[in-house]
Design an enzyme around this catalytic site. Structure first.
Site, PDB file in Angstrom:
ATOM      1  N   HIS A  79      36.953  35.033  41.511  1.00  0.00           N
ATOM      2  CA  HIS A  79      36.865  35.766  40.257  1.00  0.00           C
ATOM      3  C   HIS A  79      38.112  36.645  40.146  1.00  0.00           C
ATOM      4  O   HIS A  79      38.380  37.456  41.034  1.00  0.00           O
ATOM      5  CB  HIS A  79      35.597  36.612  40.266  1.00  0.00           C
ATOM      6  CG  HIS A  79      35.386  37.488  39.078  1.00  0.00           C
ATOM      7  ND1 HIS A  79      34.614  37.118  38.002  1.00  0.00           N
ATOM      8  CD2 HIS A  79      35.844  38.738  38.794  1.00  0.00           C
ATOM      9  CE1 HIS A  79      34.594  38.095  37.113  1.00  0.00           C
ATOM     10  NE2 HIS A  79      35.340  39.097  37.568  1.00  0.00           N
ATOM     11  N   GLU A 106      38.091  38.677  43.526  1.00  0.00           N
ATOM     12  CA  GLU A 106      36.763  38.811  44.114  1.00  0.00           C
ATOM     13  C   GLU A 106      36.281  37.409  44.487  1.00  0.00           C
ATOM     14  O   GLU A 106      36.460  36.461  43.727  1.00  0.00           O
ATOM     15  CB  GLU A 106      35.779  39.468  43.149  1.00  0.00           C
ATOM     16  CG  GLU A 106      36.043  40.944  42.926  1.00  0.00           C
ATOM     17  CD  GLU A 106      34.991  41.612  42.062  1.00  0.00           C
ATOM     18  OE1 GLU A 106      34.490  42.666  42.456  1.00  0.00           O
ATOM     19  OE2 GLU A 106      34.685  41.057  40.984  1.00  0.00           O
ATOM     20  N   ASP A 148      37.621  42.763  31.014  1.00  0.00           N
ATOM     21  CA  ASP A 148      37.193  41.644  30.165  1.00  0.00           C
ATOM     22  C   ASP A 148      38.245  40.540  30.094  1.00  0.00           C
ATOM     23  O   ASP A 148      38.363  39.854  29.082  1.00  0.00           O
ATOM     24  CB  ASP A 148      36.859  42.121  28.745  1.00  0.00           C
ATOM     25  CG  ASP A 148      35.714  43.122  28.723  1.00  0.00           C
ATOM     26  OD1 ASP A 148      34.854  43.051  29.623  1.00  0.00           O
ATOM     27  OD2 ASP A 148      35.683  43.977  27.822  1.00  0.00           O
ATOM     28  N   ARG A 149      38.997  40.362  31.192  1.00  0.00           N
ATOM     29  CA  ARG A 149      40.024  39.309  31.226  1.00  0.00           C
ATOM     30  C   ARG A 149      39.752  38.386  32.424  1.00  0.00           C
ATOM     31  O   ARG A 149      40.637  38.041  33.186  1.00  0.00           O
ATOM     32  CB  ARG A 149      41.417  39.927  31.335  1.00  0.00           C
ATOM     33  CG  ARG A 149      41.790  40.849  30.168  1.00  0.00           C
ATOM     34  CD  ARG A 149      43.227  41.332  30.304  1.00  0.00           C
ATOM     35  NE  ARG A 149      43.633  42.154  29.179  1.00  0.00           N
ATOM     36  CZ  ARG A 149      43.680  43.485  29.206  1.00  0.00           C
ATOM     37  NH1 ARG A 149      43.345  44.126  30.324  1.00  0.00           N
ATOM     38  NH2 ARG A 149      44.077  44.158  28.150  1.00  0.00           N
ATOM     39  N   GLU A 150      38.518  37.946  32.536  1.00  0.00           N
ATOM     40  CA  GLU A 150      38.107  37.179  33.704  1.00  0.00           C
ATOM     41  C   GLU A 150      38.574  35.725  33.627  1.00  0.00           C
ATOM     42  O   GLU A 150      38.470  35.075  32.597  1.00  0.00           O
ATOM     43  CB  GLU A 150      36.580  37.193  33.848  1.00  0.00           C
ATOM     44  CG  GLU A 150      35.967  38.573  33.996  1.00  0.00           C
ATOM     45  CD  GLU A 150      35.549  39.202  32.675  1.00  0.00           C
ATOM     46  OE1 GLU A 150      36.007  38.702  31.618  1.00  0.00           O
ATOM     47  OE2 GLU A 150      34.778  40.168  32.694  1.00  0.00           O
ATOM     48  N   GLU A 158      43.753  47.982  37.162  1.00  0.00           N
ATOM     49  CA  GLU A 158      43.189  47.266  38.300  1.00  0.00           C
ATOM     50  C   GLU A 158      43.588  45.804  38.227  1.00  0.00           C
ATOM     51  O   GLU A 158      43.659  45.212  37.142  1.00  0.00           O
ATOM     52  CB  GLU A 158      41.663  47.398  38.290  1.00  0.00           C
ATOM     53  CG  GLU A 158      40.959  46.816  39.485  1.00  0.00           C
ATOM     54  CD  GLU A 158      39.475  47.205  39.494  1.00  0.00           C
ATOM     55  OE1 GLU A 158      39.150  48.356  39.118  1.00  0.00           O
ATOM     56  OE2 GLU A 158      38.651  46.349  39.856  1.00  0.00           O
ATOM     57  N   GLY A 170      24.934  33.386  38.600  1.00  0.00           N
ATOM     58  CA  GLY A 170      24.440  34.365  37.634  1.00  0.00           C
ATOM     59  C   GLY A 170      23.291  35.211  38.138  1.00  0.00           C
ATOM     60  O   GLY A 170      22.565  35.812  37.336  1.00  0.00           O
ATOM     61  N   ASP A 230      42.390  42.279  40.203  1.00  0.00           N
ATOM     62  CA  ASP A 230      41.260  41.874  41.044  1.00  0.00           C
ATOM     63  C   ASP A 230      41.336  40.451  41.564  1.00  0.00           C
ATOM     64  O   ASP A 230      41.596  39.507  40.799  1.00  0.00           O
ATOM     65  CB  ASP A 230      39.953  41.926  40.235  1.00  0.00           C
ATOM     66  CG  ASP A 230      39.452  43.328  40.002  1.00  0.00           C
ATOM     67  OD1 ASP A 230      39.955  44.246  40.635  1.00  0.00           O
ATOM     68  OD2 ASP A 230      38.536  43.474  39.171  1.00  0.00           O
TER      69      ASP A 230
END
Length: 289
Positions: A121, A108, A131-133, A104, A202, A106
Site C-alpha cells: 500500500h 505499508e 487519498d493518493r493510494e 508523509e 477489507g 508511505d
C-alpha cells in the site's frame, strides 16, 4: 541503478530559500541511525547493529524511528516481512513530518493468509491530506528473503522502488496547483502492528493470534544520498549540482519497468477510481508536466 540526471536552476532557489540541509552519511548501523520508540522490548537490534527486528503479539506491536529528519533523499531499507499466516498485520515503513498539516510518504505491507500475496500500500500526504493510494502485489515472496524498498524523494518527484524497480512516481506538479512535499523535514518510521479491521481483504480476514509472535526484519539501511539534520542547529546547505540524486527522474527503461509492474501487479489506483471521485479525478491524475 542508472538515473537520468537533470539540473534545474529554478528549483535551486527553492532549496536555498529553505536553507536547512546537511549531506547525510549513515549506512547500515541501526544503533547509530534509529531509536526504538515503542513495544516494551518487542523491537530489538542484533549483530552489532546490522539487524533490527520488530515483533507483534496480542499485547502490543513495536516500532522505531530515525534519529535524523530528512528534507529530500534516496532512502533504502531491506525488509523481510512476516511469514506464514500474516493476515491482519501491517508492517509500516514511511517518512512523516509532525503537526496537523503533516507531509508523509508511505510504504505499508498488508499481510494475508498463508499462500496469498502481500499487498503493498503506497500513499503520499501533503498538508495533512492523503487519498493518493496505489496498491500492488509483488512478483516474489517478500517473506522468504530480504528485499530493498526505496523512497527516492527530490524536488522533481517521489519514486517508489522495489529492488531497484520503480513501481510508482508522484511528480511535482505545483505549477498546476498540486501540492508537493518540499518544506517539512520528515523522520523515518517503521512498525509492526495489528489492523485486522481493514488490512486483509477489507477486514474480512482477522488476525490469528495462535501464530503470534509475528516478526519482521530489517537490514542494510542506507541514507547516504540525502539531506538531513539531527538537531535544529546542525543544518548545512546541500549543493544540488553535486548531488545528482536531487534532480533525477526515470529513464525510458525505468518507465518501461514501472509500466510492467503497473500492468501486471497493480491492484488499486486512485487515479482510476471514478466512483470515489464523482466530481472528477484529482489534478495529478491527468497527464500534467
Amino acid at each position: 541503478m542508472a538515473f537520468y540526471a537533470t539540473k534545474q536552476p529554478l528549483l535551486l532557489s527553492l532549496l536555498l530559500a529553505i536553507g536547512l540541509f546537511v549531506v547525510a552519511a549513515s549506512a547500515g548501523n541501526f544503533y547509530e541511525s534509529f531509536d526504538i520508540t515503542w513495544g516494551d522490548g518487542r523491537a530489538n537490534i542484533f549483530e552489532n547493529g546490522q539487524l533490527l527486528t520488530c515483533t507483534l503479539d496480542k499485547t502490543s506491536g513495536s516500532g522505531f524511528q530515525s534519529k535524523k529528519e530528512y528534507l529530500f533523499g534516496k532512502i533504502d531499507m531491506k525488509l523481510k516481512l512476516v511469514a506464514g499466516n500474516s493476515a491482519g498485520t501491517v508492517t509500516a515503513y514511511y517518512l512523516s513530518s509532525k503537526g496537523e498539516t503533516w507531509d508523509e510518504i508511505d510504504f505499508e505491507f498488508l499481510g494475508n493468509l498463508t499462500g496469498q500475496p502481500y499487498t503493498i500500500h503506497t500513499n503520499v500526504f501533503t498538508g495533512g491530506k492523503g487519498d493518493r493510494e496505489m496498491q500492488f502485489h509483488l512478483w516474489f515472496d517478500p517473506t522468504a528473503d530480504f528485499h530493498t524498498y526505496t523512497v527516492h524523494w527530490n524536488p522533481v518527484n517521489i519514486i517508489f522502488l522495489v529492488d531497484g524497480i520503480p513501481i510508482r512516481v508522484f511528480k511535482n506538479n505545483e505549477k498546476h496547483g498540486v501540492a508537493f512535499p518540499k518544506n517539512q523535514p520528515m523522520k523515518i518510521y517503521s512498525s509492526l502492528w495489528e489492523a485486522d479491521d481493514w488490512a486483509t481483504q477489507g477486514g474480512r480476514v482477522k488476525i490469528d493470534w495462535n501464530n503470534a509472535p509475528f516478526s519482521a526484519s530489517y537490514r542494510n539501511f542506507n541514507d547516504q544520498s540525502s539531506c538531513s539534520r539531527t538537531s535544529n542547529s546542525t543544518w548545512v546547505t546541500c549543493d544540488p549540482n553535486n548531488n545528482s540524486w536531487m534532480w533525477t527522474s526515470l529513464t525510458p527503461h525505468q518507465y518501461g519497468q514501472m509500466q510492467w509492474v503497473q500492468d501486471d501487479y497493480m491492484i488499486y489506483n486512485y487515479c482510476t477510481d471514478y466512483k470515489r471521485f464523482p466530481q472528477g479525478l484529482p489534478k495529478e491524475c491527468t497527464n500534467l508536466e
